[in-house]
Design a protein around this motif. Structure first.
Motif, short mmCIF file in Angstrom:
data_model
loop_
_atom_site.label_atom_id
_atom_site.label_comp_id
_atom_site.label_asym_id
_atom_site.label_seq_id
_atom_site.Cartn_x
_atom_site.Cartn_y
_atom_site.Cartn_z
N ALA A 516 3.93 -39.37 19.83
CA ALA A 516 3.26 -39.25 21.13
C ALA A 516 2.32 -38.11 20.83
N LEU A 517 1.49 -37.90 21.56
CA LEU A 517 0.50 -36.88 21.39
C LEU A 517 0.97 -35.45 21.84
N THR A 518 0.62 -34.55 20.89
CA THR A 518 1.43 -33.33 21.23
C THR A 518 0.70 -32.30 21.96
N GLU A 538 -3.72 -31.37 20.98
CA GLU A 538 -3.96 -33.05 20.59
C GLU A 538 -4.28 -33.75 21.71
N ALA A 539 -3.48 -33.47 22.49
CA ALA A 539 -3.72 -34.55 24.05
C ALA A 539 -5.07 -33.93 24.45
N ASP A 540 -5.35 -32.77 24.73
CA ASP A 540 -6.66 -32.32 25.15
C ASP A 540 -7.93 -32.86 24.35
N ARG A 541 -7.77 -33.10 23.08
CA ARG A 541 -8.62 -33.70 22.26
C ARG A 541 -8.80 -35.06 22.45
N PHE A 542 -7.93 -35.70 22.82
CA PHE A 542 -7.93 -37.15 23.11
C PHE A 542 -8.66 -37.44 24.38
N TYR A 543 -8.35 -36.76 25.48
CA TYR A 543 -8.92 -36.78 26.50
C TYR A 543 -10.52 -36.13 26.65
N ASP A 544 -10.82 -35.36 26.08
CA ASP A 544 -12.07 -34.57 25.81
C ASP A 544 -12.99 -35.79 25.26
N GLU A 553 -9.51 -38.86 14.01
CA GLU A 553 -8.18 -38.19 13.91
C GLU A 553 -7.06 -39.11 13.73
N LEU A 554 -6.84 -39.52 14.72
CA LEU A 554 -5.41 -40.45 14.69
C LEU A 554 -5.56 -41.77 13.81
N ASN A 559 -7.37 -40.76 6.03
CA ASN A 559 -6.11 -40.16 6.16
C ASN A 559 -5.55 -40.11 7.56
N PRO A 560 -5.10 -41.62 8.06
CA PRO A 560 -4.51 -41.86 9.37
C PRO A 560 -3.52 -41.13 9.73
#
Length: 631
Positions: A516-518, A538-544, A553-554, A559-560
């Protein structure tokens, strides 16, 4: 006659106690409460209690998610230690079923809620005891305090959840019920001239010790609980706002401080010993918590609220339909004797001082003032009782035995006196208030964010179906991952705001690998710096930037962070981003031909966080076969 002392007020004499609702029945009510509470509220219910408890019970290889607070020793181990015992007992009890049987995991999942239901029942029961200390055990008002507590929507929503605040509330009301309220009563004096005040703690030492030990546990669990006890002790010593404004005897003060030091030292010693065993070295989480919050100023990372939050939102949400009785009771408590007035004024001052102090902190939540709810119920009970019932002048105040007739219960083996009755009045308003409470409790129990629990039930059942041998192995090894246990590369990927669902306490099996996103706070930054202000977890960066985050990143080619999952879990709004990502070189490299929705869960009519809007979805990536091996 000159050397005689006046006896303490009759308000404090020991009386036979017979609760209008037995503890057994209250426990059954809270079991039903826990059983039907099928919604998610806040992550701390699971991540600050059940995850460390799971690790304590089943070991480091059990897959529990330990949040950053535990790595910095900011939480007391006493709270998860309580639930680890429930987990271990449930694991042993469920062993009567063969390994691989789904009933075993169901029993283990339910164990913490059953224990918390008993803790909640104790909180309700001791609310009545506190009211009985003030108004008398055979008083209609004492029953109303219990009645308001049992039917309070917030109490229904939170009391059976495994928050530290829920345990803190029960510990606090238990300590208040044992507290020797003679300390704020009218201090009796000898009639002899220039004699010392009577020692009001004479014969009350064990009650005082019980109260101080329970209060100390509450403070160790939640350091802000000290605000309640500082207020009570301050008023007892200074007698500010009290009637009969005479000082305590020196011997009473000496006994109070001596017992406080002894009981506090005992509880702190037990806490330090437990933390030494849990963390592996000597530490004291309450001090760490205070020092960390002062030096790092991380509270605002979890939200900032206006100074009036508790006044305009916190107390109304806590009290709901009892608010019209609570507000005037805080300003002018209803009392018939001087001793009652002093106790109620002390409780009222405790509410004011605690709310005022917590209002100075930027991050605020209703559950931070949750321990004040029993005191608010006791304060409001006289006004509620007077509004909804009337007692004939020829009858003394009764206790309620039915909706239409109210009679005081009698101990077995005693002669039943004349039935004492009170009549209900303002019935339409009473039924309206009860209806509003039932609707609120029902909505919060079934409709407001149920998906975070049901989605894990779906994933767990899918895992049980696909990997029966791994389920058998998990039961055989008491939920610790065996050395050669079956485990997929990644069973589920959660693309949603961090901590949107429970974790191992509901996923259960250590072989059920999930990611899960941290949202770790910026521990490496200093307050009031650009680095702190610009920090994005991490969660902010996903939604941004969803697609760039997934690409670079993911699932970065070089380097996954995670391998290809069997299932992706998210709210319905992320589906367009996922499909856009699958058209990129990185997405095509995962081998996902298409996303197939396999589950959708309703998550309420509204949500405070727009990122959690809509249905919660599960998509099958199609890259794994039924055996768990990539197709």
């Amino acid at each position: 006659m000159a050397g005689h002392r006046r006896a303490p007020s009759t308000s404090f004499k020991a009386k036979p106690r017979l609760s209008p609702v037995p503890l057994r029945d209250i426990f059954i009510i809270r079991l039903v409460n826990a059983w039907y509470l099928a919604t998610f509220f806040q992550p701390d219910e699971f991540f600050q209690a059940l995850e460390p408890a799971w690790r304590l019970a089943f070991g480091a290889n059990s897959g529990a998610w330990m949040t950053w607070e535990w790595h910095y020793q900011l939480r007391s181990s006493l709270h998860p230690l309580l639930f680890s015992g429930a987990y271990m007992a449930a694991d042993r009890l469920s062993a009567i079923f063969p390994p691989g049987n789904a009933i075993r995991s169901a029993i283990v999942i339910a164990a913490p809620r059953i224990l918390q239901a008993f803790i909640a029942a104790l909180g309700d029961w001791y609310t009545w005891h506190l009211a009985a200390n003030v108004y008398g055990s055979d008083s209609n008002v004492s029953f109303f305090a219990l009645f308001m507590q049992l039917l309070n929507p917030w109490q229904w929503y939170c009391s059976t959840r495994t928050f530290s605040n829920s345990l803190e509330t029960t510990l606090t009301v238990m300590a208040l019920s044992y507290w020797p309220w003679q300390l704020v009563g009218v201090a009796p004096y000898s009639i002899k001239e220039n004699s010392n005040p009577f020692n009001v703690l004479r014969g009350k030492l064990w009650r005082l010790r019980a109260s101080l030990c329970l209060a100390a546990f509450a403070v160790v669990l939640r350091p802000t609980n000290v605000l309640i006890w500082l207020t009570i002790v301050f008023i007892a010593l200074t007698r500010i706002t009290l009637q009969g404004n005479s000082p305590l005897s020196f011997s009473s003060v000496l006994v109070l401080f001596r017992e406080a030091i002894l009981c506090g030292s005992l509880v702190v010693g037990l806490s330090i010993a437990a933390d030494r065993l849990y963390f592996g070295f000597w530490t004291f989480p309450p001090y760490n918590w205070l020092n960390f919050n002062i030096s790092k100023s991380l509270a605002v990372f979890y939200g900032r609220n206006p100074w009036h939050y508790y006044l305009l939102q916190g107390i109304p949400l806590l009290c709901t339909t009892s608010l019209p009785f609570v507000l005037p009771a805080l300003i002018k408590p209803s009392s018939k004797t001087t001793d009652q007035a002093n106790i109620l004024r002390t409780l009222s001052c405790t509410v004011f001082s605690t709310v005022a102090a917590l209002s100075l902190i930027s991050h605020k939540e209703v559950r931070f003032i949750y321990p004040l709810l029993p005191a608010l119920s006791v304060l409001a009970a006289p006004r509620a009782a007077a509004f909804f019932t009337t007692v004939p002048k020829t009858s003394p105040p009764p206790s309620i035995s039915s909706a239409a007739q109210i009679s005081a219960p009698q101990p077995s083996g005693t002669k039943s006196p004349t039935v004492r009755r009170a009549r209900l009045r303002n019935k339409p308003l009473l039924l309206t208030a009860l209806g509003v409470n039932v609707i609120l409790a029902g909505y919060l129990s079934f409709l407001h964010q149920p998906a975070p629990l049901t989605v894990l039930s779906f994933l767990r059942k899918q895992y049980e179906r696909i990997h029966p041998s791994a389920v058998h192995a998990a039961h055989a090894t008491h939920y610790a991952s065996p050395p050669n246990g079956t485990q997929e590369d990644l069973f589920a990927l959660f693309l949603m705001p961090c901590h949107s669902t429970p974790w191992r306490s509901h996923l259960v099996y250590p072989g059920l690998s999930a990611y899960a996103l941290t949202c770790e706070p910026p521990l490496h930054t200093q307050p009031n710096t650009p680095e702190r202000d610009l920090y994005r977890d991490e969660a902010d960066r996903f939604y941004d930037n969803p697609v760039p985050f997934l690409r670079h990143e993911l699932f970065a080619l070089e380097n996954p962070v995670v391998p290809v999952p069997r299932y992706i879990v998210g709210f319905e709004g992320v589906e367009p981003w996922l499909r856009e990502f699958l058209d990129t070189p990185e997405g095509k490299g995962l081998g996902i031909s298409q996303l197939t929705p396999v589950w959708a869960g309703f998550n309420g009519f509204f949500n405070e966080d727009g990122r959690r809007a809509g249905y919660m979805m599960v998509w099958d990536t199609g890259v794994y076969g039924e055996s768990g091996i990539k197709a």
